[in-house]
Scaffold this motif. Sequence first.
Motif: not given
Lengths: 383, 383
Positions: B186-196, B225-230
Amino acid sequence: MSVTHPAGFVAAGTAIGLKSTGAKDLALVVNQGPRFDSATVFTSNRCKANPVLWSEQVVKDGVVKAVVLNSGGANCYTGPEGFQTTHEVAEAVASKLGIGAIDVVVCSTGLIGLRNDRQTLLDGVTAVHGLLSAEGGNDAAEAIMTTDSVSKQVVVERDGWSVGGMAKGAGMLAPALATMLVVITTDAEVPAAVLDKALRDATRVSFDRLDSDGCQSTNDTVTVMASGASGVTPTAEELTAALTEACTSLAMQLLADAEGADHEIAITTVNAASEDEAVEVGRSVARSNLFKAAVFGNDPNWGRVLASIGTTTAAFDPADLDVAMNGVWVCKNSGPGEDPATVDLTPRQVTVTIDLKAGDAEATVWTNDLTHAYVHENSAYSS
Amino acid sequence: MSVTHPAGFVAAGTAIGLKSTGAKDLALVVNQGPRFDSATVFTSNRCKANPVLWSEQVVKDGVVKAVVLNSGGANCYTGPEGFQTTHEVAEAVASKLGIGAIDVVVCSTGLIGLRNDRQTLLDGVTAVHGLLSAEGGNDAAEAIMTTDSVSKQVVVERDGWSVGGMAKGAGMLAPALATMLVVITTDAEVPAAVLDKALRDATRVSFDRLDSDGCQSTNDTVTVMASGASGVTPTAEELTAALTEACTSLAMQLLADAEGADHEIAITTVNAASEDEAVEVGRSVARSNLFKAAVFGNDPNWGRVLASIGTTTAAFDPADLDVAMNGVWVCKNSGPGEDPATVDLTPRQVTVTIDLKAGDAEATVWTNDLTHAYVHENSAYSS
């Protein structure tokens, strides 16, 4: 002769028209005493058939004088109507024998959800009662067969006393579904409490370790009746040994006749931390469709064995497991061991040995392979 | 495009010679940032493959920059040698990308107990690295196929951000054996804990409720994996919803492609005392070979459903269960209900609804039928 081999028992089996094939479908086994001690174990399934609900009440006082068993319909999930049928059959048997219905165990096997015709059963009781004899064991064993290809019988001789038994079941064994029905007789003189402990000890290491297809029945019943007619009182150990021998023989006959099976598989777990853990490991492997299909394909796929072991809670080091198939240690220390190509899985009998290296307990669980014929029989059985 | 649909990701898949067929067998998915948050769930099997043992260390800090996946060998039960192969593959990928090996998740799938040739893999890393592109998602998805007949991919579009995913797996799904490998981007910007938390919530109601054959794999891995690119930060709810949509789509693609299956079966348990109990009931039915063989035979055998429910610990009255198959309530109050002959089981999609009448929770578990083709594929797979 089986159930009529020990002194004090008569039995009969006949065709009353429940089976569309015209084969025998009603059996009666009667204890003529002088003692009427008994013990029974039932399915642990919470959805129990009507005959089980009835018989649970019958066995409470440790006295059983007769067991009536029908094939051609399990009388399971048939509601209050079905329970009433079971009750009336017990009353009819009691009336013929001059005993109380509360001393009559009822067993049924066949399709679930199908109501048996009550009048056919009641007329059948009169017919089967008229045929009772001390030579009736074989007919009784035949009358409880469903998809069984042969009847299962056993006689265990001891000095002055004996044990006889009959069983049916050819699938859904876990030790359960498809219905496993077992009647055991003995002319030993044994109080019901001793008989109960001996039966539980015997079934724990025989029927309870048979896991043909992981499915658990709604009708399973194992009843033992002791007539005392021999006048001999064995010790508890002697009785347990004889019952274990009888139950193990019947269990192996069930395994050998399991629906559609090509192989009988004995899974022995050694060096477990406890017997319970050894059973847990064996059962997990016995329930792996992937492992069972591999055996059908004569493939010594030890990876599928390890994958099953990994789902259990038993004590072991995942990096240090050994597995043998038919005596070849194909897996050593959780890695490739001896050459799998040297394992010959073509014989019907297959052994799997699992070394957990975690203690000194062991146990064997028996199962069958997963075959085209199993799928065929169980997809075509009902409709 | 799948995993390369979200911004910030490149991928590739190519044939390096692990598969004897010459098909693609090595995939690489790389997060180019700017962020490298990640979350992963692994098989719960205690016997874990070497790539899982390695990757468990990698994911601990919530940072994953690349996932390298090979088919053609599971590298499971291959001992310290096999672990070393996994480690060297991670080092090789890291070296090519100029990152640390401790940020490289490794996944393998194929036969258990088979050592992959290390040099083939290391040479393959160079090859697949040279092919990385923002259009490589499809090749990567193809390179992880084993007995899959089609590649499994998904894209979930949101306003300004998206989720992509690929999966492989065609058997041993419980949600486990045969190896289910899933990479989600995902290209969302998400902290790892939230993603988990979002990933665990999503897998709990998707992959964890898929029980194709009750067998649990040694290699299962789901990495996001979240790239945060968006530059977009969705709420936790929005993220969970998008991940759940992606995981459910992939789970349904896995179910539809399960080895040898003729039917996809959705078992929905309603009016349970808790969601856990609804899942327990659904899973018990999903694991009944007798029920699954009956569906293969187009037989609406509700007795086998009740017999499975009876083995659970869920709250219900055994005398008051209702069961519908494809919308027909064939069992009412634990007895015969509407005419089973009116149930049409010929469509590939089958629904079973179980009413426990014990609360207001519900859950759906998905499985497949037990067919001749399943037995065939799994008896012939290895040797």
